[in-house]
Scaffold this motif. Sequence first.
Motif, short mmCIF file in Angstrom:
data_model
loop_
_atom_site.label_atom_id
_atom_site.label_comp_id
_atom_site.label_asym_id
_atom_site.label_seq_id
_atom_site.Cartn_x
_atom_site.Cartn_y
_atom_site.Cartn_z
N ILE A 1 -105.31 6.88 24.44
CA ILE A 1 -106.46 7.49 23.77
C ILE A 1 -107.00 8.56 24.72
N PHE A 2 -107.13 9.76 24.22
CA PHE A 2 -107.76 10.79 25.05
C PHE A 2 -108.42 11.81 24.13
N ASP A 3 -109.31 12.63 24.70
CA ASP A 3 -110.10 13.55 23.88
C ASP A 3 -109.24 14.68 23.36
N SER A 4 -108.49 15.25 24.25
CA SER A 4 -107.85 16.50 23.90
C SER A 4 -106.78 16.80 24.94
N LEU A 5 -105.63 17.20 24.47
CA LEU A 5 -104.58 17.55 25.42
C LEU A 5 -103.73 18.64 24.80
N THR A 6 -103.80 19.80 25.36
CA THR A 6 -102.91 20.86 24.88
C THR A 6 -101.90 21.17 25.97
N VAL B 1 -105.22 15.95 33.80
CA VAL B 1 -106.06 16.10 32.61
C VAL B 1 -106.56 14.75 32.11
N LEU B 2 -105.63 13.80 31.98
CA LEU B 2 -106.03 12.50 31.40
C LEU B 2 -106.95 11.74 32.35
N MET B 3 -106.62 11.74 33.63
CA MET B 3 -107.48 11.00 34.58
C MET B 3 -108.88 11.60 34.62
N ARG B 4 -108.96 12.92 34.47
CA ARG B 4 -110.27 13.57 34.44
C ARG B 4 -111.04 13.14 33.19
N GLN B 5 -110.36 13.14 32.05
CA GLN B 5 -111.03 12.72 30.81
C GLN B 5 -111.44 11.25 30.87
N TRP B 6 -110.68 10.48 31.65
CA TRP B 6 -110.98 9.05 31.75
C TRP B 6 -111.95 8.75 32.90
N ASP B 7 -112.50 9.79 33.49
CA ASP B 7 -113.45 9.64 34.60
C ASP B 7 -112.86 8.88 35.79
N TYR B 8 -111.59 9.06 36.01
CA TYR B 8 -110.96 8.43 37.16
C TYR B 8 -111.27 9.29 38.38
N PRO B 9 -111.86 8.69 39.43
CA PRO B 9 -112.42 9.52 40.51
C PRO B 9 -111.41 10.40 41.25
N PHE B 10 -110.15 10.01 41.28
CA PHE B 10 -109.20 10.78 42.10
C PHE B 10 -108.32 11.71 41.26
N TYR B 11 -108.88 12.16 40.13
CA TYR B 11 -108.03 12.94 39.21
C TYR B 11 -107.47 14.20 39.83
N ASN B 12 -108.18 14.73 40.83
CA ASN B 12 -107.75 15.99 41.41
C ASN B 12 -106.80 15.83 42.59
N ASN B 13 -106.54 14.59 42.96
CA ASN B 13 -105.69 14.32 44.11
C ASN B 13 -104.22 14.49 43.75
N GLU B 14 -103.52 15.28 44.54
CA GLU B 14 -102.13 15.61 44.19
C GLU B 14 -101.20 14.40 44.26
N GLU B 15 -101.41 13.57 45.27
CA GLU B 15 -100.54 12.41 45.41
C GLU B 15 -100.78 11.42 44.26
N VAL B 16 -102.05 11.28 43.89
CA VAL B 16 -102.37 10.40 42.77
C VAL B 16 -101.73 10.91 41.47
N ALA B 17 -101.76 12.24 41.29
CA ALA B 17 -101.13 12.81 40.09
C ALA B 17 -99.61 12.61 40.11
N ASP B 18 -99.02 12.69 41.29
CA ASP B 18 -97.58 12.40 41.41
C ASP B 18 -97.30 10.94 41.04
N GLU B 19 -98.15 10.05 41.53
CA GLU B 19 -98.00 8.63 41.19
C GLU B 19 -98.10 8.43 39.69
N PHE B 20 -99.12 9.07 39.12
CA PHE B 20 -99.35 8.96 37.68
C PHE B 20 -98.10 9.41 36.91
N ALA B 21 -97.55 10.56 37.30
CA ALA B 21 -96.36 11.09 36.63
C ALA B 21 -95.19 10.10 36.75
N THR B 22 -95.05 9.54 37.95
CA THR B 22 -93.96 8.58 38.16
C THR B 22 -94.15 7.34 37.29
#
Length: 334
Positions: A156-161, A214-235
């Motif tokens: 579930i997310f608000d918007s993703l283009t 994008v999703l972590m930001r919409q979900w108010d996850y505090p580390f959404y801007n962290n590159e390593e966290v985004a890599d983890e998320f993608a994995t």
Amino acid sequence: MYRVIASVLLLCALTALRGPPGYCAEKSASARVGGEVSAGKWKALRLRNLPQAARLAVEVTTSIEVGVLLMDQRAYRRLPATEEALFQGRTGDHITFSIIVPHSGNYYVVIDNRDGKTSSKFTIAVRAAAGTAQQGLTDVDQELARLSDTLGKAFIFDSLTIRAAKCGTANAFSGAKGVVICAEYAQKLLDTLDNKKKAADALMFILLHEVGHVLMRQWDYPFYNNEEVADEFATVLMVMFGQEDRARAQAEYFAALPTSTELEHKLAKDDRHPLSVQRARNILRWVDDPQLVRKWQPVLVPHMQTAFLKRLQQRPTAWTSQALVKQELATRSK
Ligand SMILES: [Zn+2]
């Protein structure tokens, strides 16, 4: 409420790289209809005889929030059951999505106001572009289309283009509501890797990394801007969606490069996402770590679609946290 603008443009950008010329300039047709759907009812627009592999882009505008479904003939006959819909979303006041038609036949855009308290006006705009039968779809097309669809069905997310653009620079970036992949970036990946499949694997990873921001930001996850966290998320997403071999393939490729510097310069001169050897090693380590995906479940489960949670409850995967799924479903049924 969520919006998925699947990646028709991106698909075009990709296939135009090495595909036959004119791949994205196929025959196309468009239609726009308006109407009103009463409270408690649904209405459907029939799209007749769409050819297999046609790209279908749909935009629905409504006066109140309603459900929107895209169904083939078979799924349509099963209404009010909606499990077999190819796409399912809600408008807010507006929704845009696109899919690649899986087989020839009639399709239906359904405006679903069954849980509405008042009637809703609506406008449906549809554009269909035929893919040519001979070419069919590339693996990339199919997987990207499937991925966009899978994301919307799972979360579930608000918007993703997700869109491709000519940026004048080889880059990929994300904002609050979407991801932009520059056509130049896809081209550069292809030039650097000189292999369409590897370029597609790498692009998929980069796409999911940006989707992660994008999703972590919409979900108010505090580390959404962290590159390593985004890599983890993608994995994690790649493992959850059975794409771990692709993550491994691309990470192995980057990790095997003699030096990251050259690649970083080639790919990421003005990018905050250098595909360094260290990042590649992280990805390899994560892909083979069964705990990683489990570790992320407390973040992901609260944002999963209810139907997806129910499916996990009935048929748990290796990474499913049954306790969390059960707890979340119990919270929602209150
Ligand atoms: Zn990033």
